[in-house]
Scaffold this motif. Structure first.
Motif, PDB file in Angstrom:
ATOM      1  N   ASP A 366      34.486  42.323  37.427  1.00  0.00           N
ATOM      2  CA  ASP A 366      33.174  41.730  37.191  1.00  0.00           C
ATOM      3  C   ASP A 366      32.840  41.632  35.703  1.00  0.00           C
ATOM      4  O   ASP A 366      32.067  40.765  35.289  1.00  0.00           O
ATOM      5  CB  ASP A 366      32.099  42.561  37.906  1.00  0.00           C
ATOM      6  CG  ASP A 366      32.130  42.373  39.412  1.00  0.00           C
ATOM      7  OD1 ASP A 366      32.794  41.423  39.873  1.00  0.00           O
ATOM      8  OD2 ASP A 366      31.533  43.189  40.134  1.00  0.00           O
ATOM      9  N   SER A 367      33.457  42.501  34.893  1.00  0.00           N
ATOM     10  CA  SER A 367      33.215  42.455  33.446  1.00  0.00           C
ATOM     11  C   SER A 367      33.945  41.306  32.771  1.00  0.00           C
ATOM     12  O   SER A 367      33.530  40.846  31.703  1.00  0.00           O
ATOM     13  CB  SER A 367      33.648  43.783  32.803  1.00  0.00           C
ATOM     14  OG  SER A 367      32.914  44.878  33.303  1.00  0.00           O
ATOM     15  N   LEU A 368      35.015  40.835  33.373  1.00  0.00           N
ATOM     16  CA  LEU A 368      35.864  39.832  32.720  1.00  0.00           C
ATOM     17  C   LEU A 368      35.835  38.453  33.369  1.00  0.00           C
ATOM     18  O   LEU A 368      36.407  37.510  32.823  1.00  0.00           O
ATOM     19  CB  LEU A 368      37.323  40.332  32.697  1.00  0.00           C
ATOM     20  CG  LEU A 368      37.614  41.547  31.817  1.00  0.00           C
ATOM     21  CD1 LEU A 368      39.084  41.961  31.952  1.00  0.00           C
ATOM     22  CD2 LEU A 368      37.284  41.247  30.358  1.00  0.00           C
ATOM     23  N   LYS A 369      35.195  38.315  34.504  1.00  0.00           N
ATOM     24  CA  LYS A 369      35.315  37.045  35.228  1.00  0.00           C
ATOM     25  C   LYS A 369      34.634  35.875  34.521  1.00  0.00           C
ATOM     26  O   LYS A 369      34.852  34.720  34.910  1.00  0.00           O
ATOM     27  CB  LYS A 369      34.790  37.194  36.652  1.00  0.00           C
ATOM     28  CG  LYS A 369      33.317  37.521  36.779  1.00  0.00           C
ATOM     29  CD  LYS A 369      32.971  37.688  38.264  1.00  0.00           C
ATOM     30  CE  LYS A 369      31.482  37.960  38.467  1.00  0.00           C
ATOM     31  NZ  LYS A 369      31.173  38.142  39.912  1.00  0.00           N
ATOM     32  N   GLY A 370      33.854  36.136  33.475  1.00  0.00           N
ATOM     33  CA  GLY A 370      33.321  35.024  32.698  1.00  0.00           C
ATOM     34  C   GLY A 370      34.344  34.431  31.743  1.00  0.00           C
ATOM     35  O   GLY A 370      34.283  33.246  31.405  1.00  0.00           O
ATOM     36  N   ASP A 371      35.302  35.240  31.301  1.00  0.00           N
ATOM     37  CA  ASP A 371      36.331  34.784  30.365  1.00  0.00           C
ATOM     38  C   ASP A 371      37.635  34.389  31.046  1.00  0.00           C
ATOM     39  O   ASP A 371      38.423  33.625  30.483  1.00  0.00           O
ATOM     40  CB  ASP A 371      36.626  35.893  29.348  1.00  0.00           C
ATOM     41  CG  ASP A 371      35.453  36.146  28.411  1.00  0.00           C
ATOM     42  OD1 ASP A 371      35.148  35.253  27.605  1.00  0.00           O
ATOM     43  OD2 ASP A 371      34.842  37.221  28.513  1.00  0.00           O
TER      44      ASP A 371
END
Length: 487
Positions: A366-371
């Motif tokens: 969830d911390s990385l799914k934007g990148d």
């Protein structure tokens, strides 16, 4: 002389006439004429001539270039590279275990047999199975053994037409390979968009020629197979058996048991779920468990507890057994480490392993799914898969990301597997990593995504500060340099 000197190839340190050893005079007067002529050298081997301190420092410095769980974060998806507590090593190295000989009489090794039998019982309870054998040497060896049990079961029933094994398209490569080695034909079943098995496709392929369906749950993309009760019912109605690939058992600890899901045979990777050394860090172990009714097909030898005189003995008397599939009783010291791990945690803490592994994986995802591109959203279990960067315009690939991670002291996750996605980046943090380690990994992954957008050459030319920097992958594959004389 500094570290760089000892990091050089050992041949570069050679000085003619220098020696690091001396051998005693041969007092036995061996006659070299007794050796076949074709085994005798015509000239001395081309070995480096160095003193002992040089060679010791050389190899010790080389060892510092090795990467393992003891040196850094190792988020290798599908491999569960968790930390191995050192108390496990101390137990396995105890003289009472390490000095044993496999041919000793049973009465002289009662402690070892009790430890073996205790681990069998623990694994049976954890897996929801009737009995386990610890004989297989590794996970794939366990797969083969489990499939041999299935084969023996069908042969015992005279059901010789069953010559196929069904595997999902997301399966570990060892599944179809093990089934093929066991003499089965492979039938592939498709996955849905969420990574789970297509039940309709599976139903269309079930008939009286299917011996077993091999599944991993959670599956290779980290999603729980929510249709597993229906799948088990269909498979059993078709007369086939369910095989559980235990590679992804870690998130199930304290949550669910394969036997309760309807699986008939399973293997467990002790070097994954139960924290014994993995890969180059030591030998593996792939115990195989079976449901009630299949125990007699497990391989010999077996460790049996005799209640009448409260003792243990090794039996080879099971007439339906597969026979020996390993040199003795498997990798005994690996089994001891797994037993020490289970006993150290106890039932309550062991039940927290799965939930904590799931928490860590979802925190990173969830911390990385934007990148990074997340092809399957929703809560994962122990691992998850990105399909490379969210922004594909930079030209930076999953391979480039993996190499850039090395510059920050992290081992790369599993890349380009599973084959469901073109730029797969499969991450599994396990439950043993701290919040600080996870935050640092997240920070670095975000930095790499930012570099890919702003300074892509930094990522494309990585790694920059490893002992070997940015090799030409194509040249290395086509023309590998495997010995000093080729340099």
């Amino acid at each position: 002389m500094n570290k760089d000197f000892y990091d050089k190839l050992i041949f570069d340190c050679s000085v003619k006439g220098r020696r690091g050893f001396s051998l005693p005079v041969n007092v036995f007067n061996d006659n070299l004429d007794d050796l076949p002529a074709q085994l005798l050298r015509n000239e001395a081997p081309a070995l480096p001539e160095v003193d002992e301190p040089t060679i010791v420092r050389h190899y010790n410095n080389l060892s510092t270039n090795n990467f393992g769980v003891d040196t850094g974060f190792y988020p290798l998806g599908s491999c569960t590279m968790k930390y191995n507590p050192k108390i496990n090593e101390e137990v396995a190295a105890a003289p009472g275990f390490a000095a044993l000989h496999p041919a000793q009489p049973d009465e002289t090794v009662q402690g070892a047999l009790e430890a073996y039998h205790t681990l069998q019982s623990f694994l049976s309870e954890i897996g929801g199975m009737a009995e386990f054998t610890l004989n297989p040497f590794a996970g794939a060896h366990g797969e083969l053994t489990g499939l041999m049990v299935i084969h023996a079961y069908h042969d015992h029933n005279g059901d010789f037409a069953r010559d196929k094994v069904i595997v999902p398209d997301s399966a570990h490569g060892t599944n179809p390979a093990s089934a093929n080695v066991c003499g089965y034909k492979i039938v592939e079943v498709k996955s849905l968009a969420d990574g789970t098995v297509d039940v309709d496709d599976l139903r269309s392929k079930l008939d009286n020629t299917v011996a077993a369906v091999m599944m991993t749950n959670p599956n290779t993309v980290g999603m729980f197979e929510k249709n597993i009760p229906e799948i088990a019912r269909m498979v059993h109605e078709a007369g086939a058996l369910m095989y559980y690939d235990g590679a992804n058992l870690n998130p199930m600890l304290g949550v669910a048991r394969p036997g309760d899901m309807g699986f008939d045979v399973m293997h467990i990777n002790l070097h994954k779920t139960f924290s014994t050394p993995h890969g180059g860090g030591g030998p593996g172990s792939g115990p195989v468990g079976v449901r009630d009714g299949l125990q007699d097909f497990l391989p010999n030898p077996r460790v049996i507890y005799d209640e009448t005189d409260d003792s243990y003995y090794v039996s080879t008397d099971s007439p339906e057994a597969l026979g020996r599939i390993s040199s003795w009783l498997g990798n005994f010291t690996v089994e001891l480490k797994a037993l020490a791990y289970i006993l150290s945690l106890g039932a309550d803490a062991l039940a927290q392993v799965g939930p904590h592994a799931v928490l860590n994986a979802n925190y990173i995802k969830d911390s990385l799914k934007g990148d990074y591109l997340l092809p399957i959203d929703g809560a994962c279990k122990h691992e998850f898969v990105f399909d490379g960067l969210a922004d594909k315009s930079t030209g930076v690939t999953t391979l480039n990301i993996a190499k850039r991670l090395l510059d920050f002291g992290f081992h790369a996750p599993t890349i380009y597997f599973p084959l469901l996605f073109h730029e797969s980046l499969m991450i599994e943090p396990t439950e043993t990593e701290s919040r600080e380690t996870l935050d640092r990994f997240i920070e670095v992954m975000k930095q790499i995504a930012r570099e890919a957008r702003e300074t892509p050459k930094v990522v494309l030319n990585a790694p920059h500060n490893t002992p070997v920097v940015h090799p030409d992958d194509t040249e290395a594959a086509l023309h590998p340099v495997v010995k000093y004389s080729e340099l």
